[in-house]
Design a protein around this motif. Structure first.
Motif, PDB file in Angstrom:
ATOM      1  N   SER A  14       0.838  -1.200   0.000  1.00  0.00           N
ATOM      2  CA  SER A  14       0.000   0.000   0.000  1.00  0.00           C
ATOM      3  C   SER A  14       0.873   1.251   0.000  1.00  0.00           C
ATOM      4  CB  SER A  14      -0.898  -0.015   1.237  1.00  0.00           C
ATOM      5  OG  SER A  14      -1.665   1.167   1.301  1.00  0.00           O
ATOM      6  N   ASP A  16       0.851   3.977   1.531  1.00  0.00           N
ATOM      7  CA  ASP A  16       1.207   4.511   2.848  1.00  0.00           C
ATOM      8  C   ASP A  16       2.379   3.779   3.495  1.00  0.00           C
ATOM      9  OD1 ASP A  16      -0.869   6.313   2.619  1.00  0.00           O
ATOM     10  OD2 ASP A  16      -2.246   5.155   3.871  1.00  0.00           O
ATOM     11  N   ARG A  18       4.998   2.207   1.621  1.00  0.00           N
ATOM     12  CA  ARG A  18       6.132   2.053   0.717  1.00  0.00           C
ATOM     13  C   ARG A  18       7.363   2.766   1.258  1.00  0.00           C
ATOM     14  NH1 ARG A  18       2.443   3.026  -4.585  1.00  0.00           N
ATOM     15  NH2 ARG A  18       1.346   1.042  -4.401  1.00  0.00           N
TER      16      ARG A  18
END
Length: 82
Positions: A14, A16, A18
């Protein structure tokens, strides 16, 4: 490839989460699991050519670029680990 058991790897992190090492953790933990627990002898993955982060991740884990291909309508890089 008759005597080889090939598995295709897909990792999606996702947005958020990474750039925090989660993809690397998942990949590096999955390789020995696939080999020892499942008997996989070769792993392969495909990523879009413009996805530098994924390419870097897989090459860093020892995968080698095999070819450039079109997969699902996108220019992609095919990598393998044997």
């Amino acid at each position: 490839r008759r005597d080889q058991f090939v598995a295709e790897v897909h990792i999606i992190v996702s947005a958020d989460f990474r750039s925090k090492g989660y993809g690397k953790h998942i990949l590096t933990r999955s390789i020995p699991l696939a080999r020892c627990e499942l008997g996989v002898t070769m792993l392969e993955a495909y990523m879009k050519e413009d996805n530098a982060a994924s390419t870097h991740l897989f090459l860093g884990a020892g995968f080698k670029i095999r070819e450039s291909v079109v997969k699902c309508g996108h220019a992609s890089v095919h990598v393998m680990l044997s």
